[in-house]
Design a protein around this motif. Sequence first.
Motif, PDB file in Angstrom:
ATOM      1  N   ALA A   1      45.389  60.266  43.242  1.00  0.00           N
ATOM      2  CA  ALA A   1      45.807  59.888  41.891  1.00  0.00           C
ATOM      3  C   ALA A   1      45.689  61.066  40.931  1.00  0.00           C
ATOM      4  O   ALA A   1      46.567  61.292  40.085  1.00  0.00           O
ATOM      5  CB  ALA A   1      44.959  58.719  41.397  1.00  0.00           C
ATOM      6  N   LEU A   2      44.601  61.826  41.063  1.00  0.00           N
ATOM      7  CA  LEU A   2      44.402  62.991  40.202  1.00  0.00           C
ATOM      8  C   LEU A   2      45.523  64.011  40.406  1.00  0.00           C
ATOM      9  O   LEU A   2      46.075  64.553  39.434  1.00  0.00           O
ATOM     10  CB  LEU A   2      43.048  63.636  40.502  1.00  0.00           C
ATOM     11  CG  LEU A   2      42.639  64.786  39.565  1.00  0.00           C
ATOM     12  CD1 LEU A   2      42.149  64.222  38.234  1.00  0.00           C
ATOM     13  CD2 LEU A   2      41.542  65.642  40.200  1.00  0.00           C
ATOM     14  N   LEU A   3      45.866  64.267  41.656  1.00  0.00           N
ATOM     15  CA  LEU A   3      46.934  65.222  41.952  1.00  0.00           C
ATOM     16  C   LEU A   3      48.289  64.701  41.484  1.00  0.00           C
ATOM     17  O   LEU A   3      49.147  65.476  41.044  1.00  0.00           O
ATOM     18  CB  LEU A   3      46.972  65.518  43.456  1.00  0.00           C
ATOM     19  CG  LEU A   3      45.778  66.316  43.996  1.00  0.00           C
ATOM     20  CD1 LEU A   3      45.854  66.422  45.511  1.00  0.00           C
ATOM     21  CD2 LEU A   3      45.737  67.713  43.371  1.00  0.00           C
ATOM     22  N   PHE A   4      48.480  63.401  41.566  1.00  0.00           N
ATOM     23  CA  PHE A   4      49.729  62.808  41.084  1.00  0.00           C
ATOM     24  C   PHE A   4      49.879  63.026  39.578  1.00  0.00           C
ATOM     25  O   PHE A   4      50.939  63.446  39.100  1.00  0.00           O
ATOM     26  CB  PHE A   4      49.755  61.310  41.401  1.00  0.00           C
ATOM     27  CG  PHE A   4      50.905  60.573  40.774  1.00  0.00           C
ATOM     28  CD1 PHE A   4      52.196  60.738  41.248  1.00  0.00           C
ATOM     29  CD2 PHE A   4      50.695  59.718  39.697  1.00  0.00           C
ATOM     30  CE1 PHE A   4      53.262  60.064  40.659  1.00  0.00           C
ATOM     31  CE2 PHE A   4      51.749  59.040  39.105  1.00  0.00           C
ATOM     32  CZ  PHE A   4      53.038  59.211  39.592  1.00  0.00           C
ATOM     33  N   VAL A   5      48.804  62.751  38.844  1.00  0.00           N
ATOM     34  CA  VAL A   5      48.864  62.833  37.382  1.00  0.00           C
ATOM     35  C   VAL A   5      48.904  64.274  36.888  1.00  0.00           C
ATOM     36  O   VAL A   5      49.681  64.612  35.986  1.00  0.00           O
ATOM     37  CB  VAL A   5      47.664  62.085  36.759  1.00  0.00           C
ATOM     38  CG1 VAL A   5      47.582  62.344  35.258  1.00  0.00           C
ATOM     39  CG2 VAL A   5      47.776  60.591  37.029  1.00  0.00           C
ATOM     40  N   PHE A   6      48.083  65.139  37.464  1.00  0.00           N
ATOM     41  CA  PHE A   6      47.966  66.503  36.948  1.00  0.00           C
ATOM     42  C   PHE A   6      48.878  67.513  37.641  1.00  0.00           C
ATOM     43  O   PHE A   6      49.084  68.605  37.119  1.00  0.00           O
ATOM     44  CB  PHE A   6      46.516  66.981  37.036  1.00  0.00           C
ATOM     45  CG  PHE A   6      45.682  66.550  35.869  1.00  0.00           C
ATOM     46  CD1 PHE A   6      45.521  67.362  34.761  1.00  0.00           C
ATOM     47  CD2 PHE A   6      45.077  65.300  35.865  1.00  0.00           C
ATOM     48  CE1 PHE A   6      44.766  66.959  33.677  1.00  0.00           C
ATOM     49  CE2 PHE A   6      44.318  64.881  34.785  1.00  0.00           C
ATOM     50  CZ  PHE A   6      44.161  65.712  33.681  1.00  0.00           C
ATOM     51  N   PHE A   7      49.423  67.150  38.802  1.00  0.00           N
ATOM     52  CA  PHE A   7      50.325  68.086  39.478  1.00  0.00           C
ATOM     53  C   PHE A   7      51.735  67.525  39.658  1.00  0.00           C
ATOM     54  O   PHE A   7      52.707  68.122  39.195  1.00  0.00           O
ATOM     55  CB  PHE A   7      49.763  68.491  40.843  1.00  0.00           C
ATOM     56  CG  PHE A   7      50.729  69.334  41.636  1.00  0.00           C
ATOM     57  CD1 PHE A   7      51.022  70.635  41.240  1.00  0.00           C
ATOM     58  CD2 PHE A   7      51.378  68.816  42.752  1.00  0.00           C
ATOM     59  CE1 PHE A   7      51.942  71.412  41.952  1.00  0.00           C
ATOM     60  CE2 PHE A   7      52.291  69.579  43.471  1.00  0.00           C
ATOM     61  CZ  PHE A   7      52.575  70.883  43.071  1.00  0.00           C
ATOM     62  N   ALA A   8      51.862  66.372  40.315  1.00  0.00           N
ATOM     63  CA  ALA A   8      53.190  65.857  40.649  1.00  0.00           C
ATOM     64  C   ALA A   8      54.027  65.548  39.408  1.00  0.00           C
ATOM     65  O   ALA A   8      55.201  65.930  39.326  1.00  0.00           O
ATOM     66  CB  ALA A   8      53.060  64.611  41.527  1.00  0.00           C
TER      67      ALA A   8
END
Length: 433
Positions: free
Chosen positions: A257-264
């Motif tokens: 979820a963190l990677l989705f919000v801050f990267f994807a």
Amino acid sequence: MRQSTQKNYTLLFTALVLGLGWAVRGHFGHEWGAAWAGAMGALAIVVSSGRADWQQSAPKLAALGAVGWAIGGMMSYGMIVGYCRGTEFLNVAYGYTMLLIVGGLYGFMGGGLLGLGLESSEDKKIDFPTLFTQMLAGGWLFWGLVIFQLEWLMTPPRSELWAACFGAAIALAWYLYREGFYKALRVAAYAALGGGFGFSFGNFIQTLGSASGYIYNWWNVMEFTLGFCGGLGMAYAVKTSNWKTSLKPSKTANWLALLFVFFAVPATNYITSFDKKHLTQLAANLKIQNVEQFVKNQQLIVALVLLFFVIASISQWKAFQKQDKHENSPIAVYLLFGISFYYILFAYLLHGLFLKPIDLYHSESLYVPILLMIFALWFFQKDKKENVSKHIKVKESWRTWAIIGVGLLLVILIMTSISINAHEGLGGMHNRF
């Protein structure tokens, strides 16, 4: 008195955050721009709640808020705004009513999915595959029935994907009701109320602003109003419900979820917005001589900004996980203000605002002051937060919702009457009938 002050803080805090996010979203548009704003709104709820269990789920809740508010990004509403710029009562009233529906769909799915994350517990878990399958099927079936069979068109000749969103919202509502997620359903309803009213009223402000002749980005004011009112409704429902301890997601779920919000989400906005065509046009507007070098520099700067915030968010979350006690950790605060500043930087770089004088006539000049206002709200209330579950609980009846519905109808009639008498037709006006 203190309880009332705290509740008002939560409402204003969340409203300003989502309003700011939605205003910035106006520069990116569509699903991925809305996702960024939705994540901001969800994190605002977490920060203002004072709940350690929600803080431990901050990335997951941010992702749910992002997905929920993003779904409505497929809807087209440019023609609807044009209906409100006319002079015929029926067309203008139709425009305001349709904006109420479109804004309501944004809020319902944004609030509903966030509410699901808040209400999930050990004895009440979310079946995401079933939920999203039903939402997809509901959207497809409703869209096919309404648009192709009944031919109930809202915005001809534009896309009619509002019907797909409507079907998905019906499926979401049925899932929430069937599985007993009544608090999440209430959050969805109030977020829909706020989003719908905010979109319609925001366009009313835009119409009067345009009629006044004062040159300003009134469209962005409309977008801010949608987010502000949607956040207000969402926060009210959360603050006036009794929440049990929520289910702690797995480490893997939080990391994804963190990677989705801050990267994807940012990376997709980077790819779709900072393309060579846009930056070449920006260079021409700024009278840049070496266009090719300018394009490369801008793309590199934005990529470095993206990389910085990805690394920073990973570092902060990793440090948070190593802590023994999470009650007083500022991790959600870091994530919220980080992602908000991140979004503003993207918008400023998209328009080359660091390469030209500050113009107070442009709404973008207010983004940082609004963010500072949000920070001030948090700073002066950070030691006074109470657990959200201790607040007075409110339960509405069908009569309450009927009164709200009648009230909205009266507001639309009043806005329509004022609009058609405020001008003799504005640029971009359209007639539906």
